[in-house]
Design a protein around this motif. Structure first.
Motif, PDB file in Angstrom:
ATOM      1  N   PHE A   1       0.864  -1.279   0.197  1.00 58.08           N
ATOM      2  CA  PHE A   1       0.009  -0.065  -0.070  1.00 58.08           C
ATOM      3  C   PHE A   1       0.726   1.405  -0.137  1.00 58.08           C
ATOM      4  CE2 PHE A   1       0.921  -1.004   4.260  1.00 58.08           C
ATOM      5  CZ  PHE A   1       0.921   0.111   4.956  1.00 58.08           C
TER       6      PHE A   1
ATOM      7  N   ALA B   1      -9.982   2.605   2.829  1.00 60.38           N
ATOM      8  CA  ALA B   1      -9.503   2.537   1.322  1.00 60.38           C
ATOM      9  C   ALA B   1      -8.059   2.641   1.403  1.00 60.38           C
ATOM     10  CB  ALA B   1      -9.976   3.936   0.604  1.00 60.38           C
TER      11      ALA B   1
ATOM     12  N   ASN C   1      -5.022  -2.060  -1.026  1.00 62.53           N
ATOM     13  CA  ASN C   1      -5.382  -2.554  -2.268  1.00 62.53           C
ATOM     14  C   ASN C   1      -4.891  -3.961  -2.568  1.00 62.53           C
ATOM     15  OD1 ASN C   1      -6.765  -0.109  -2.846  1.00 62.53           O
ATOM     16  ND2 ASN C   1      -4.953   0.993  -3.754  1.00 62.53           N
ATOM     17  N   ASP C   2      -3.561  -4.260  -2.171  1.00 63.27           N
ATOM     18  CA  ASP C   2      -3.242  -5.877  -2.270  1.00 63.27           C
ATOM     19  C   ASP C   2      -3.083  -6.324  -1.143  1.00 63.27           C
ATOM     20  OD1 ASP C   2      -2.837  -5.760  -5.329  1.00 63.27           O
ATOM     21  OD2 ASP C   2      -1.465  -3.766  -5.068  1.00 63.27           O
TER      22      ASP C   2
ATOM     23  N   ARG D   1      -7.300  -9.752  -2.124  1.00 58.61           N
ATOM     24  CA  ARG D   1      -7.699  -8.630  -2.749  1.00 58.61           C
ATOM     25  C   ARG D   1      -6.667  -7.929  -3.772  1.00 58.61           C
ATOM     26  NH1 ARG D   1      -9.512  -2.950   0.266  1.00 58.61           N
ATOM     27  NH2 ARG D   1     -11.541  -2.892  -0.555  1.00 58.61           N
TER      28      ARG D   1
ATOM     29  N   ASP E   1      -5.788  -4.872  -6.485  1.00 59.74           N
ATOM     30  CA  ASP E   1      -6.130  -3.685  -7.047  1.00 59.74           C
ATOM     31  C   ASP E   1      -7.381  -3.163  -6.689  1.00 59.74           C
ATOM     32  OD1 ASP E   1      -3.938  -3.861  -9.108  1.00 59.74           O
ATOM     33  OD2 ASP E   1      -4.919  -4.793 -10.125  1.00 59.74           O
ATOM     34  N   GLY E   2      -7.581  -3.326  -5.154  1.00 57.53           N
ATOM     35  CA  GLY E   2      -8.424  -2.669  -4.598  1.00 57.53           C
ATOM     36  C   GLY E   2      -9.909  -3.664  -4.556  1.00 57.53           C
ATOM     37  N   LYS E   3      -9.797  -4.669  -5.144  1.00 62.42           N
ATOM     38  CA  LYS E   3     -11.062  -5.572  -5.237  1.00 62.42           C
ATOM     39  C   LYS E   3     -10.771  -7.026  -4.707  1.00 62.42           C
ATOM     40  CE  LYS E   3     -12.954  -3.006  -9.505  1.00 62.42           C
ATOM     41  NZ  LYS E   3     -13.360  -3.234 -10.670  1.00 62.42           N
TER      42      LYS E   3
END
Length: 522
Positions: free
Chosen positions: A469, A488, A491-492, A501, A503-505
């Motif tokens: 991050f 937030a 992301n990884d 997780r 790319d944030g998903k």
């Protein structure tokens, strides 16, 4: 750590790596033999390894759930045929955070995305004296469903008290105490990492010195830790409550859960409480604490009610026979806790309203609504009873690690934002801690305290629980009005070697484990 500071650190560590490339390349040659096709490469990151040491430039090789290499791969990174790669240029690579005090049930919400999204790859359940009835069976079920984060379990003293037959008795007999010890022993042998107590709650409230000492001795026999929601966190009572806890600390390592001083004011008061911990350590008590970075607590509404209105007493009878006495108590209690505006209802039909708003809507005094429509078991709430300067002393102290005390469902931002808030508020916006120290308080420190031997640090052959991050992108988005908003910036996220997780998903993969304490036979 600001981006400019981060980039400077990257430059310095890259320069250092050039002078040590021979030894690193020797290691890399063995790496090709051992792991020619690794599962994951994390490249070009600044590693803050969880020890508190200064960050350094490095690549990581991950395979079969473990960290296989930490160093500069050099040109070799082009030749390793990894299944997945993360380019961590300009970012930090840290161990996953370890939440030492959390709530929730992985059997009903196994994903626990709220914890993962704020960087917590391991959570500690069984808190405040409450735990599953059969820990061994429960752990097997968690194994089978595969949780999102790793799960650590503590045996809850209150739950064991109910099972042993002691229940609400202040004076258990020898047979009951032996049954309590037996149940605790079984829980520890099943893999619980220690014991939790909730002495401000029933039935833990009824426990006396002899009982507390005996269970401390049992916990110590299994090299466990006692975590405690101490008997009273109010300013005028906290010293006495800590001294009671230190009695157990004479027999076993102890940790003060979510340390706070209700009604306390100022940094100096925080230091006075920390001095009590440090003095006890000088006297041989192995005590630490954890804390969350918010000024409101969150628990059952019963915290407002007197003991004589809660089990084992009959509430309906109390309501009928002592209504005026109960109403007066609640008025005084709420006034002392910063007034009706400072209690925010978190569950039930009044969710999202404070007691003042509730009273206005119902056109009744708030105490009447509490007594007649809610009761001591009818809701949970957030209570704004802490002071920022005082709590900051705990948050930044070397004896205190970070916890959330949060859950997926609780109407409180701590369950979704705690670790992001530490990075955002205490490292980036108003630096009160170095990046390395803050990461240590959320990784290496809790791992060492809990006894997680292969987690919390970025080391070869350690479990690959990792975060990638940019600190400047980390945000705590949860609020008291909208507490269920994911953090937030993380992301990884890697749990036991797999990206959960990217790319944030979330990628739909759960890879956590039910962790069990291992005890030697010596």
């Amino acid at each position: 750590m600001r981006r400019k500071e981060l980039n400077l650190l990257i430059g310095i560590t890259m320069l250092f790596s050039l002078f040590s490339c021979h030894s690193r390349n020797t290691t890399v040659s063995h790496l090709f033999e051992e792991t020619p096709n690794p599962d994951l490469l994390i490249l070009n990151g600044t590693v803050v390894d969880g020890s508190g040491a200064e960050g350094f430039y490095a690549d990581l090789v991950i395979h079969e759930g473990k960290i296989k290499y930490v160093g500069n791969l050099g040109s070799a990174k082009m030749n390793l045929n990894a299944k997945e790669k993360i380019d961590a240029t300009g970012k930090l690579v840290t161990p996953g955070f370890i939440d030492t005090h959390a709530h929730g049930n992985p059997l009903t919400t196994p994903e626990f995305h709220n914890f993962l999204a704020m960087g917590a790859t391991t959570i500690t359940l069984g808190q405040d004296g409450s735990s599953p009835e059969n820990p061994a069976e429960w752990m097997q079920k968690v194994d089978q469903l595969v949780p999102g984060p790793n799960v650590v379990l503590f045996a809850g003293h209150g739950s064991l008290r109910m099972q042993s037959g002691i229940e609400y008795d202040s004076f258990p007999d020898e047979q009951q105490l032996e049954e309590l010890e037996k149940l605790l022993t079984e829980a520890l042998e099943a893999g619980c990492f220690g014991l939790s107590t909730g002495l401000e709650y029933n039935p833990g409230y009824f426990a006396g010195k002899e009982e507390l000492v005996r269970i401390a001795k049992v916990t110590n026999n299994y090299n466990g830790l006692i975590m405690s929601h101490i008997r009273n966190e109010d300013d005028e009572a906290i010293a006495q409550s800590l001294n009671e806890f230190f009695l157990q600390g004479a027999y076993c390592p102890i940790q003060v859960s979510h340390i706070k001083v209700v009604y306390g004011q100022g940094a100096s008061r925080g230091q006075e409480v920390l001095d009590l911990l440090r003095q006890s350590r000088k006297e041989g008590i192995d005590v630490t604490a954890d804390v969350y970075p918010y000024l409101a607590s969150y628990t059952g509404i019963g915290i407002l009610f007197p003991e004589w209105a809660k089990p084992p007493f009959n509430y309906e009878q109390v309501k009928q026979e002592k209504y005026e006495q109960l109403a007066a108590y609640l008025r005084e209690r709420v006034a002392k806790r910063n007034g009706p505006e400072a209690t925010l209802i978190g569950t039930g039909k009044y969710q999202g309203m404070n007691l003042a708003e509730l009273a206005a809507k119902a056109n009744k005094p708030f105490e009447e609504v509490l007594i007649r429509e809610i009761g001591p078991d009818g809701a949970r709430g957030a209570y704004f009873i802490m002071n920022q300067e005082l709590q900051d002393q705990f948050i930044t102290d070397s004896l205190v690690m970070i916890c959330s005390d949060g859950s997926p469902a609780g109407h409180h931002p701590r369950g979704y934002g705690t670790f992001a808030k530490i990075i955002e508020d205490y490292v980036v916006k108003n630096p009160a801690m170095t990046t390395e120290f803050a990461i240590f308080k959320m990784t290496g420190f809790p791992a060492r305290r809990l006894g997680l031997e292969d987690r919390g640090l970025i080391r070869k052959d350690y479990a690959a629980d990792l975060l990638v991050f940019d600190p400047d992108e980390v945000k705590d988005l949860a609020t008291y009005e909208k507490p269920h908003q994911m953090a937030a910036g993380f992301n990884d996220i890697v749990v036991n070697g797999k990206l959960v997780r990217k790319d944030g998903k979330f990628v739909g993969t759960r890879n956590g484990k039910m962790l069990r304490k291992k005890y030697s036979d010596d």
